[in-house]
Write an enzyme that holds these catalytic residues in place. Structure first.
Site, short mmCIF file in Angstrom:
data_model
loop_
_atom_site.label_atom_id
_atom_site.label_comp_id
_atom_site.label_asym_id
_atom_site.label_seq_id
_atom_site.Cartn_x
_atom_site.Cartn_y
_atom_site.Cartn_z
N ASP A 336 0.83 -1.19 0.00
CA ASP A 336 0.00 0.00 0.00
C ASP A 336 0.88 1.25 0.00
O ASP A 336 1.85 1.34 0.76
CB ASP A 336 -0.90 -0.04 1.24
N GLU A 373 1.61 -0.48 -5.03
CA GLU A 373 0.72 0.63 -5.34
C GLU A 373 1.67 1.82 -5.48
O GLU A 373 2.07 2.43 -4.49
CB GLU A 373 -0.29 0.87 -4.24
#
Length: 700
Positions: A336, A373
């Site tokens: 993330d 990401e």
């Protein structure tokens, strides 16, 4: 004669150097703190005990080795509950925030128990750490080791997948509940589940109260090495460890890999106004990026930023990944806001960041999938340039371009072609293959696929933030009515668009990622930021499996086709050149009239011819040629089957404008194209024809 010793069911386990380690007759406790002047171990008898039963002081002379505090306590067993407590300077102006009263979670804790407890003395009582012994019987379980190029990823929330009563499982909302639905996942055809955060995060607020807006998604880490206790059916301390492993083992038995969404970019301790729960009270200026030596840099958008390229933090992340891979048999990670790992200790983006390179090159992570990401909340956007060839990326450009084309946005045809062909503009220049692109149209963050074609605007009032939260740039449409409607014409176009995007996703070069529920048109009622909705807004509604069975059938046929057809999952980029001695290029693009496409024209329709791959990529000769006919205009079109395919046998595979079962032919036995090779392609639709076996390229 030397004989190989059979390993049987022996498993490779990994013991991190810190935390609580079970030894003969006791437990070794080790924790890093450079600036602490004293360290204590708090031992508890029961989960609900507000005060420790014993406090053991670390001896500075005998229990400190460099910056590591370590002591062995005899007579303790697995299941023991504990906290650390550290004394040191309270000097916020210089980044030090020691609090001698704070009960601290061990950064290397392998399980937590209980919740935050209420108290009237102002002392925060976080969940207790649990001493864990790794004695799980994995039997013959191993990592699946499927090539990333052959993957079909399914992003899902452990709790939300089975929490609804409609799931009709024995253990709803748990790791064990997921096991009960493995037959569904297997039949769907996905090869990997990407689990939204399963490491520990807060359930109650720091004073033991139910928060106004719970962090349902879990992007608020509290203990990186610990599986979330809230997803365990058995509420005894440490039970989540075995239940999580049982789930992984069962998924592997079904041939499904497990990828974890990990959040090494911030923690739940927040900024200077947040609580001291762990890192702040042990070495604040090491674990966090601070500006001016005192203020928390907020590249995560969540109050603080993990100092990922400090050697101590880098080591912690490194040990954590190894722990999940070798002690939990995890097959990969999605990082993330991974761009934060590209920031140095001053918050500056740097080339070849040590943490990113370490993850890619670590030999004990060599079998794992690593997915970034590739952006953060402070403006970094590294899609196409994150790390080396070992790193795959969530391709945000793919999401936006596919949405834009099917919505009918002008000037998007070239972008569609580029994304369909594997995004060579992003990855080829760096020597990275097409499967470095993780293609997605929706994710947990944003509209579901159903809502993408049902709402122009977000509807987040249920979040309690006056609809201010959530992205305003959704590239969505409602086709005449905002939200649910009985208007047949609107519903017809919406159904086509759902099929259009599903087909595009699963037939593109790269690796497709589906979001749990998109295959049955799950809705969040227009909420594009359901992070706090632990209710039926977010939960998987299993009634839709039957209600929207036609869409589910469509997706199952697509996943099966993708598995069978190397034509749509190449490991090298399309070149526009002939392969294997054929006169047909591996990819060619045509206008509706059959002539080569003029990319300078602002078309919203085209024909793509994708040839079967070379013998190198398809040694078994299973690949078939494909013709894809795109029409995102509001008018019906006549498109010509390209002349390069003349003389070959063609059958309709997909017609997104047709009602089920005519929308897809799983056995590729649909109608043949008209003899004049002119095909009617209705507005907002896609047709796909597939050739018979391509045999001439096998001649020697």
């Amino acid at each position: 004669m030397l004989m190989r010793q059979p390993t049987g069911n022996l498993q490779f386990t990994y013991q991190p150097p810190f935390g609580a380690t079970v030894q003969d007759g006791g437990v070794q406790f080790s924790v890093f703190s450079r600036s602490a002047t004293a360290m204590r171990l708090l031992l508890y008898n029961k989960v609900n005990d507000p005060e420790p039963a014993d406090i053991i002081e670390f001896d500075r002379d005998t229990d400190r080795w460099g910056d590591v505090w370590s002591l062995s306590v005899q007579g303790l067993n697995p299941g023991q509950l504990y906290h650390f407590q550290a004394s040191g300077p309270w000097d916020p102006e210089n980044g030090q925030r020691f609090d001698s009263a704070a009960r601290l979670i061990d950064p290397y804790a392998q399980a937590l128990a209980g919740t935050f407890q209420k108290g009237d003395d102002g002392v925060v009582r976080p969940p207790k750490c649990v001493v864990v012994q790794d004695d799980f019987d994995w039997e013959d379980d191993r990592h699946v080791r499927r090539d990333l190029s052959e993957s079909i990823i399914y992003e899902m929330h452990v709790r939300g997948f089975t929490r609804s009563r409609t799931a009709k499982v024995k253990c709803p909302g748990t790791y064990l509940g997921v096991i009960e639905k493995i037959p569904y996942l297997k039949e769907l055809g996905v090869t990997a589940v990407e689990l939204m955060p399963v490491n520990e995060f807060p359930i109650l607020d720091i004073w033991g109260n139910s928060p106004e807006r719970p962090n349902y998604w879990g992007y608020d880490p509290m203990a990186f090495f610990s599986p979330h206790r809230g997803y365990a059916h058995d509420k005894r301390p440490g039970a989540q460890v075995n239940e999580f492993k049982t789930m992984v083992k069962a998924l592997h038995a079904a041939g499904i890999e497990v990828i974890l969404d990990v959040v090494f970019n911030h923690t739940c301790e927040g900024n200077e106004n947040g609580p001291t729960l762990s890192f702040k009270g042990l070495e604040n200026q090491v674990y966090y990026i601070l500006s001016e030596g005192k203020h928390y840099s907020n590249y995560s958008g969540c109050g603080n930023t993990i100092n990922g390229n400090h050697p101590v933090v880098r080591e912690m992340i490194f040990h954590c990944l190894r722990h999940w891979v070798h002690n939990y048999h995890i097959d990969g990670f999605r990082f993330d806001l991974a761009s934060i790992l590209s920031r140095d200790r001053g918050g500056n983006l740097i080339p070849n960041p040590p943490m990113v390179e370490l993850i890619a090159e670590d030999p004990l992570l060599a079998d794992t999938k690593i997915i970034a990401e590739a952006w953060d909340a402070a403006g970094a956007y590294q899609v196409g340039s994150f790390g080396n060839h070992r790193w795959a990326e969530w391709n945000g450009r793919y999401r936006d371009d596919i949405r834009g084309f099917w919505r009918g946005d002008g000037g998007t045809l070239g972008a569609l072609a580029t994304r369909l062909a594997g995004s060579s503009d992003l990855y080829q220049h760096a020597g990275r293959p097409p499967f470095c692109s993780i293609n997605f149209i929706t994710s947990h963050d944003g509209f579901t696929l159903n809502d993408l074609v049902s709402y122009k605007d977000k509807h987040n009032m249920a979040n309690g933030e006056d609809n201010r939260d959530g992205d305003n740039h959704n590239i969505s449409d409602n086709y005449g009515v905002e939200g649910p409607t009985r208007r047949k014409g609107v519903n017809t176009i919406r159904a086509r668009q759902v099929r259009n995007m599903l087909a595009t996703l699963l037939l593109s070069q790269g690796v497709p990622m589906l979001v749990s529920g998109d295959e049955i048109r799950r809705t969040q009622r227009g909420n594009n930021n359901a992070y706090c909705q632990d209710n039926d807004i977010s939960w998987f509604d299993w009634r839709l499996v039957e209600k929207n069975a036609e869409v589910l059938r469509f997706v199952k046929a697509l996943t099966q086709f993708r598995k069978n057809q190397p034509t749509v999952r190449r490991t090298s980029f399309l070149t526009g050149q002939p392969v294997d001695g054929r006169l047909i290029s591996d990819v060619s693009w045509y206008s509706d009239d059959g002539h080569p496409l003029d990319w300078n024209q602002h078309h919203l329709s085209m024909v793509a011819y994708i040839a079967a791959p070379s013998r190198v990529e398809d040694p078994t000769g299973q690949g078939r040629d494909m013709v894809m006919m795109f029409n995102s205009t509001g008018d019906d079109r006549i498109q010509h089957l390209p002349e390069v395919g003349r003389g070959m046998k063609w059958n309709l595979f997909i017609d997104t404008a047709a009602e089920s079962p005519g929308d897809i032919y799983p056995d590729i036995d649909g109608p043949m194209p008209p003899s004049n090779r002119q095909v009617s392609v209705p507005c907002h639709s896609l047709k796909v024809f597939v050739s018979g076996r391509v045999s001439n390229r096998r001649r020697k």
